[in-house]
Design an enzyme around this catalytic site. Structure first.
Site, mmCIF file in Angstrom:
data_model
loop_
_atom_site.group_PDB
_atom_site.id
_atom_site.type_symbol
_atom_site.label_atom_id
_atom_site.label_comp_id
_atom_site.label_asym_id
_atom_site.label_seq_id
_atom_site.Cartn_x
_atom_site.Cartn_y
_atom_site.Cartn_z
ATOM 1 C CB SER A 138 -0.853 -0.026 1.278
ATOM 2 O OG SER A 138 -1.574 1.168 1.424
ATOM 3 C CE1 TYR A 151 -4.390 -1.871 4.846
ATOM 4 C CE2 TYR A 151 -3.243 0.181 4.387
ATOM 5 C CZ TYR A 151 -3.831 -0.991 3.940
ATOM 6 O OH TYR A 151 -3.854 -1.280 2.582
ATOM 7 C CE LYS A 155 -1.848 -4.083 3.300
ATOM 8 N NZ LYS A 155 -1.985 -5.305 2.492
HETATM 9 N N1 LIG Z 1 -8.520 -0.360 -2.197
HETATM 10 C C1 LIG Z 1 -7.424 0.369 -2.188
HETATM 11 O O1 LIG Z 1 -7.403 1.553 -2.580
HETATM 12 C C2 LIG Z 1 -6.121 -0.221 -1.670
HETATM 13 C C3 LIG Z 1 -5.018 0.632 -1.569
HETATM 14 C C4 LIG Z 1 -3.805 0.129 -1.108
HETATM 15 C C5 LIG Z 1 -3.701 -1.234 -0.797
HETATM 16 N N2 LIG Z 1 -4.795 -2.042 -0.902
HETATM 17 C C6 LIG Z 1 -4.604 -3.472 -0.580
HETATM 18 O O2 LIG Z 1 -5.204 -4.261 -1.591
HETATM 19 C C7 LIG Z 1 -5.715 -5.482 -1.028
HETATM 20 C C8 LIG Z 1 -7.201 -5.629 -1.341
HETATM 21 O O3 LIG Z 1 -7.890 -4.533 -0.730
HETATM 22 P P1 LIG Z 1 -9.419 -4.193 -1.028
HETATM 23 O O4 LIG Z 1 -9.495 -2.728 -1.090
HETATM 24 O O5 LIG Z 1 -9.920 -5.033 -2.143
HETATM 25 O O6 LIG Z 1 -10.070 -4.665 0.367
HETATM 26 P P2 LIG Z 1 -11.579 -5.165 0.679
HETATM 27 O O7 LIG Z 1 -12.519 -4.621 -0.302
HETATM 28 O O8 LIG Z 1 -11.779 -4.875 2.128
HETATM 29 O O9 LIG Z 1 -11.463 -6.751 0.455
HETATM 30 C C9 LIG Z 1 -10.630 -7.513 1.291
HETATM 31 C C10 LIG Z 1 -10.716 -8.967 0.899
HETATM 32 O O10 LIG Z 1 -9.905 -9.707 1.826
HETATM 33 C C11 LIG Z 1 -10.689 -10.777 2.364
HETATM 34 N N3 LIG Z 1 -10.268 -11.101 3.717
HETATM 35 C C12 LIG Z 1 -10.203 -10.291 4.800
HETATM 36 N N4 LIG Z 1 -9.814 -10.986 5.868
HETATM 37 C C13 LIG Z 1 -9.627 -12.263 5.464
HETATM 38 C C14 LIG Z 1 -9.230 -13.457 6.117
HETATM 39 N N5 LIG Z 1 -8.958 -13.483 7.427
HETATM 40 N N6 LIG Z 1 -9.132 -14.607 5.381
HETATM 41 C C15 LIG Z 1 -9.412 -14.602 4.067
HETATM 42 N N7 LIG Z 1 -9.793 -13.495 3.386
HETATM 43 C C16 LIG Z 1 -9.914 -12.350 4.090
HETATM 44 C C17 LIG Z 1 -12.124 -10.261 2.313
HETATM 45 O O11 LIG Z 1 -13.039 -11.304 2.267
HETATM 46 P P3 LIG Z 1 -13.898 -11.892 3.490
HETATM 47 O O12 LIG Z 1 -14.317 -10.733 4.340
HETATM 48 O O13 LIG Z 1 -15.008 -12.612 2.803
HETATM 49 O O14 LIG Z 1 -12.963 -12.810 4.184
HETATM 50 C C18 LIG Z 1 -12.125 -9.521 0.968
HETATM 51 O O15 LIG Z 1 -12.333 -10.449 -0.070
HETATM 52 C C19 LIG Z 1 -5.402 -5.410 0.463
HETATM 53 O O16 LIG Z 1 -4.192 -6.053 0.732
HETATM 54 C C20 LIG Z 1 -5.262 -3.912 0.714
HETATM 55 O O17 LIG Z 1 -4.474 -3.643 1.842
HETATM 56 C C21 LIG Z 1 -6.004 -1.563 -1.322
#
Ligand SMILES: NC(=O)c1ccc[n+]([C@@H]2O[C@H](COP(=O)([O-])OP(=O)(O)OC[C@H]3O[C@@H](n4cnc5c(N)ncnc54)[C@H](OP(=O)(O)O)[C@@H]3O)[C@@H](O)[C@H]2O)c1
Length: 227
Positions: A138, A151, A155
């Protein structure tokens, strides 16, 4: 481009789901996990079992991850691309106002979960002699803001463990910390509320992200990259 075998954690929503669907539409084979039973069932019904394998697995459960990797290696194969995507965002608050339980829950998923997945899959990948491990980092793995300290800590940890892993892996395996950009997902809405809606959707992001991720190789081993 050759057909890839991709394991993705956290496929029930957000970036993980968009990546899984884009890869499947591109003819690749995907094995994914998440905790949400309804969403996993929905994915199973939508994509069948020929090219896809979706399972309810919690990445914070080391034994369940080991079982998942072992079952997959028998029924589906060994990934040549492993994407550690599953993560949690903390409740927005000063660090001293967050409970130890909230901090532990996040570290169990964002740091320990990534480690358990690596420990379960990487020995299999080393045996096959191929594979790229992409650990979702991130902007908050490289710089900080208030109210996201757990967080950020997690990261920064992902960056550190990925770079050390990169120094351990036998060539041509590679480990890469990847910052995905800013995308309108449930996670972003926890931080920014409705303002998140000004950013691109996961589906749109995945159209550009998938070719970039598929092009990663040992040339990028250990480098902090951004999409
Ligand atoms: N969105 C952004 O702008 C952004 C920016 C920087 C980095 N990121 C990174 O990108 C990645 C995806 O983020 P996102 O924005 O798509 O997040 P999100 O919408 O909150 O989705 C998170 C996913 O992780 C799963 N998850 C959470 N805890 C889990 C567990 N204990 N076991 C298995 N699965 C689990 C959730 O599914 P369940 O709840 O069904 O388990 C969901 O499918 C993350 O690593 C995040 O830190 C995102």
């Amino acid at each position: 481009m050759s057909r890839r075998k991709v394991v993705i954690t956290g496929v029930t929503r957000g970036l993980g789901r968009a990546l899984a669907e884009e890869l499947l539409q591109g003819g690749h084979s995907v094995a994914g996990c998440g905790r949400g039973q309804n969403q996993i069932q929905e994915l199973k019904e939508q994509y069948g079992e020929k090219d896809a394998s979706f399972s309810v697995v919690d990445v914070a459960d080391a034994a369940a991850i080991r079982r998942w990797a072992s079952e997959l290696s028998e029924s589906w194969g060994v990934p040549d691309l492993l994407i550690n995507n599953a993560a949690l965002m903390n409740r927005q608050a000063n660090l001293w106002d967050l409970s130890s339980e909230e901090f532990s829950e996040l570290v169990d998923v964002n740091v320990k979960g990534v480690t358990y997945v690596i420990q379960a899959f990487v020995p299999l990948m080393i045996k096959e002699g191929v594979g790229v491990i992409v650990n979702m980092s991130s902007g908050w793995g490289r710089s900080t803001s208030p109210h996201v300290a757990p967080y950020c800590a997690s990261k920064f940890a992902v960056e550190g463990l990925t770079k050390a892993l990169a120094q351990e892996l036998p060539s041509p395996l590679a480990a890469i910390p990847l910052s995905p950009g800013v995308i309108d997902t449930d996670m972003l809405r926890i931080c920014w509320g409705d303002e998140a809606g000004q950013h691109q959707t996961p589906d749109r992001w995945a159209k550009q992200a998938v070719p970039s991720i598929l092009s990663l190789s040992s040339e990028q081993n250990g480098r902090s990259l951004s999409l």
